[in-house]
Design a protein around this motif. Structure first.
Motif, PDB file in Angstrom:
ATOM      1  N   ARG A 144     -27.520   6.197 111.276  1.00 29.06           N
ATOM      2  CA  ARG A 144     -26.749   7.022 112.203  1.00 29.06           C
ATOM      3  C   ARG A 144     -27.274   6.904 113.631  1.00 29.06           C
ATOM      4  N   ARG A 145     -26.305   6.801 114.532  1.00 29.76           N
ATOM      5  CA  ARG A 145     -26.590   6.781 115.970  1.00 29.76           C
ATOM      6  C   ARG A 145     -27.501   5.631 116.397  1.00 29.76           C
ATOM      7  N   GLN A 146     -27.630   4.616 115.567  1.00 29.82           N
ATOM      8  CA  GLN A 146     -28.464   3.466 115.914  1.00 29.82           C
ATOM      9  C   GLN A 146     -27.643   2.175 116.052  1.00 29.82           C
ATOM     10  N   ASN A 147     -26.324   2.308 115.893  1.00 30.51           N
ATOM     11  CA  ASN A 147     -25.439   1.139 115.934  1.00 30.51           C
ATOM     12  C   ASN A 147     -25.915   0.069 114.951  1.00 30.51           C
ATOM     13  N   TYR A 148     -26.326   0.533 113.782  1.00 36.14           N
ATOM     14  CA  TYR A 148     -26.866  -0.375 112.759  1.00 36.14           C
ATOM     15  C   TYR A 148     -25.986  -0.331 111.513  1.00 36.14           C
ATOM     16  N   ARG A 149     -25.401  -1.451 111.167  1.00 39.10           N
ATOM     17  CA  ARG A 149     -24.603  -1.577 109.942  1.00 39.10           C
ATOM     18  C   ARG A 149     -24.849  -2.972 109.368  1.00 39.10           C
ATOM     19  N   ARG A 150     -25.143  -3.007 108.090  1.00 39.98           N
ATOM     20  CA  ARG A 150     -25.392  -4.293 107.424  1.00 39.98           C
ATOM     21  C   ARG A 150     -24.680  -4.292 106.074  1.00 39.98           C
ATOM     22  N   THR A 151     -23.940  -5.342 105.802  1.00 38.99           N
ATOM     23  CA  THR A 151     -23.261  -5.492 104.507  1.00 38.99           C
ATOM     24  C   THR A 151     -23.719  -6.794 103.873  1.00 38.99           C
ATOM     25  N   LYS A 152     -24.193  -6.701 102.648  1.00 37.81           N
ATOM     26  CA  LYS A 152     -24.639  -7.887 101.916  1.00 37.81           C
ATOM     27  C   LYS A 152     -24.006  -7.896 100.537  1.00 37.81           C
ATOM     28  N   GLY A 153     -23.828  -9.079 100.004  1.00 43.44           N
ATOM     29  CA  GLY A 153     -23.294  -9.210  98.652  1.00 43.44           C
ATOM     30  C   GLY A 153     -24.373  -9.673  97.690  1.00 43.44           C
ATOM     31  N   HIS A 154     -24.219  -9.325  96.434  1.00 45.21           N
ATOM     32  CA  HIS A 154     -25.190  -9.748  95.417  1.00 45.21           C
ATOM     33  C   HIS A 154     -24.477  -9.982  94.089  1.00 45.21           C
ATOM     34  N   ARG A 155     -24.827 -11.089  93.421  1.00 46.57           N
ATOM     35  CA  ARG A 155     -24.287 -11.377  92.091  1.00 46.57           C
ATOM     36  C   ARG A 155     -25.471 -11.613  91.154  1.00 46.57           C
ATOM     37  N   GLN A 156     -25.635 -10.713  90.190  1.00 44.21           N
ATOM     38  CA  GLN A 156     -26.769 -10.761  89.272  1.00 44.21           C
ATOM     39  C   GLN A 156     -26.532 -11.773  88.155  1.00 44.21           C
ATOM     40  N   TRP A 157     -27.551 -12.543  87.821  1.00 43.41           N
ATOM     41  CA  TRP A 157     -27.467 -13.454  86.683  1.00 43.41           C
ATOM     42  C   TRP A 157     -27.498 -12.654  85.385  1.00 43.41           C
ATOM     43  N   ILE A 158     -26.627 -13.000  84.446  1.00 43.18           N
ATOM     44  CA  ILE A 158     -26.587 -12.318  83.154  1.00 43.18           C
ATOM     45  C   ILE A 158     -26.443 -13.346  82.033  1.00 43.18           C
ATOM     46  N   ALA A 159     -26.700 -12.890  80.814  1.00 46.32           N
ATOM     47  CA  ALA A 159     -26.479 -13.718  79.620  1.00 46.32           C
ATOM     48  C   ALA A 159     -25.460 -12.990  78.744  1.00 46.32           C
ATOM     49  N   VAL A 160     -24.466 -13.717  78.272  1.00 46.24           N
ATOM     50  CA  VAL A 160     -23.481 -13.164  77.346  1.00 46.24           C
ATOM     51  C   VAL A 160     -23.874 -13.630  75.947  1.00 46.24           C
ATOM     52  N   ILE A 161     -24.129 -12.683  75.043  1.00 43.68           N
ATOM     53  CA  ILE A 161     -24.625 -13.039  73.706  1.00 43.68           C
ATOM     54  C   ILE A 161     -23.741 -12.431  72.616  1.00 43.68           C
ATOM     55  N   SER A 162     -23.793 -13.053  71.449  1.00 39.58           N
ATOM     56  CA  SER A 162     -23.090 -12.539  70.265  1.00 39.58           C
ATOM     57  C   SER A 162     -24.142 -12.275  69.190  1.00 39.58           C
ATOM     58  N   VAL A 163     -24.233 -11.043  68.723  1.00 38.76           N
ATOM     59  CA  VAL A 163     -25.254 -10.669  67.733  1.00 38.76           C
ATOM     60  C   VAL A 163     -24.912 -11.301  66.381  1.00 38.76           C
ATOM     61  N   ALA A 164     -25.861 -12.058  65.829  1.00 38.81           N
ATOM     62  CA  ALA A 164     -25.625 -12.772  64.574  1.00 38.81           C
ATOM     63  C   ALA A 164     -26.247 -12.064  63.374  1.00 38.81           C
ATOM     64  N   GLU A 165     -27.502 -11.610  63.497  1.00 38.60           N
ATOM     65  CA  GLU A 165     -28.204 -11.001  62.357  1.00 38.60           C
ATOM     66  C   GLU A 165     -29.066  -9.831  62.816  1.00 38.60           C
ATOM     67  N   ILE A 166     -29.192  -8.852  61.941  1.00 38.89           N
ATOM     68  CA  ILE A 166     -30.161  -7.768  62.116  1.00 38.89           C
ATOM     69  C   ILE A 166     -31.107  -7.857  60.928  1.00 38.89           C
ATOM     70  N   LEU A 167     -32.345  -8.147  61.215  1.00 38.04           N
ATOM     71  CA  LEU A 167     -33.325  -8.405  60.146  1.00 38.04           C
ATOM     72  C   LEU A 167     -34.325  -7.255  60.031  1.00 38.04           C
ATOM     73  N   LYS A 168     -34.406  -6.681  58.823  1.00 36.23           N
ATOM     74  CA  LYS A 168     -35.404  -5.660  58.555  1.00 36.23           C
ATOM     75  C   LYS A 168     -36.768  -6.320  58.337  1.00 36.23           C
ATOM     76  N   PRO A 169     -37.846  -5.537  58.383  1.00 36.22           N
ATOM     77  CA  PRO A 169     -39.177  -6.102  58.138  1.00 36.22           C
ATOM     78  C   PRO A 169     -39.219  -6.843  56.806  1.00 36.22           C
ATOM     79  N   GLY A 170     -39.747  -8.059  56.823  1.00 32.65           N
ATOM     80  CA  GLY A 170     -39.855  -8.854  55.603  1.00 32.65           C
ATOM     81  C   GLY A 170     -38.684  -9.771  55.362  1.00 32.65           C
ATOM     82  N   SER A 171     -37.571  -9.574  56.053  1.00 30.96           N
ATOM     83  CA  SER A 171     -36.403 -10.445  55.885  1.00 30.96           C
ATOM     84  C   SER A 171     -36.591 -11.729  56.683  1.00 30.96           C
TER      85      SER A 171
END
Length: 209
Positions: A79-106
């Protein structure tokens, strides 16, 4: 049966067949990864709750894609500083498909490798450019036009355009709204500069069209 896993500092409730987006993993498309940090398994008989993780449990998943997420805009104002900054950002992600849920020992039927969140791959700041004349010479690669002739394009921005595959006035003259939107996702501020400077019209004149 479902499980609660932790990856990238976040927790997810997953079941076999679920498709979800998580923080980028150190893997490639088509890989099979294993999440060993399983906080809970439930849905069949007694629930298993870890402290904090369930020993010996894991969740395997197929990596469907490694890509950037939707673009977000970050706006700062003082405010009152004539300061404005706009930046863009695109986050890297992984798209996954769950195949198995393994209990201990499986044992898993898939050949999976441990899932690790990739380190921050934000490019390190480039070294301070040498004199402008040298930077300008760098943008004028063989067979390319001098894009600094466009309104609002300096040597540094011309270099960004070249790295995105834009090297000639003829290319810019053929831009449409969809192409400008696509490039704006790669080069922050391109759309604003292109519209303000009317680059398409300028490029047509410079290309002799």
């Amino acid at each position: 049966m479902y499980a609660v896993i932790k990856t990238g500092g976040k927790q997810y409730r997953v079941s076999e067949g679920d498709i979800l987006r998580v923080e980028k993993l150190s893997a490639e498309t088509g890989d099979v990864v294993a999440f060993d940090e399983v906080l809970m398994i439930g849905g069949e008989g007694d629930s298993l709750v870890g402290a904090p993780a369930v020993d010996g449990a894991s969740v395997t998943a197929n990596v469907l894609d490694i890509r950037k997420d939707k673009k977000i805009k970050v706006f700062k104002k003082r405010r009152r500083q004539n300061y404005r900054r706009t930046k863009g950002h695109r986050q890297w992600i992984a798209v996954i498909s769950v195949a198995e849920i393994l209990k201990p020992g499986s044992k898993s039927k898939l050949d999976a490798k441990p899932a690790k969140v990739a380190a921050d791959e934000t490019p390190a700041p480039a070294k301070k450019a040498a004199p402008k004349a040298a930077a300008k010479a760098k943008t004028e690669t063989a067979g390319s036009d001098d894009l600094t002739q466009l309104t609002g394009v300096g040597p540094a921005f011309a270099t960004k355009l070249n790295e995105a595959g834009v090297t000639s006035f003829a290319q810019i003259a053929a831009w449409n709204d969809a192409e400008i939107e696509r490039l704006d996702g790669e080069i922050s501020g391109l759309k604003t500069k292109a519209e303000k400077g009317d680059w398409v019209a300028e490029a047509k004149k410079l290309a002799g069209k």
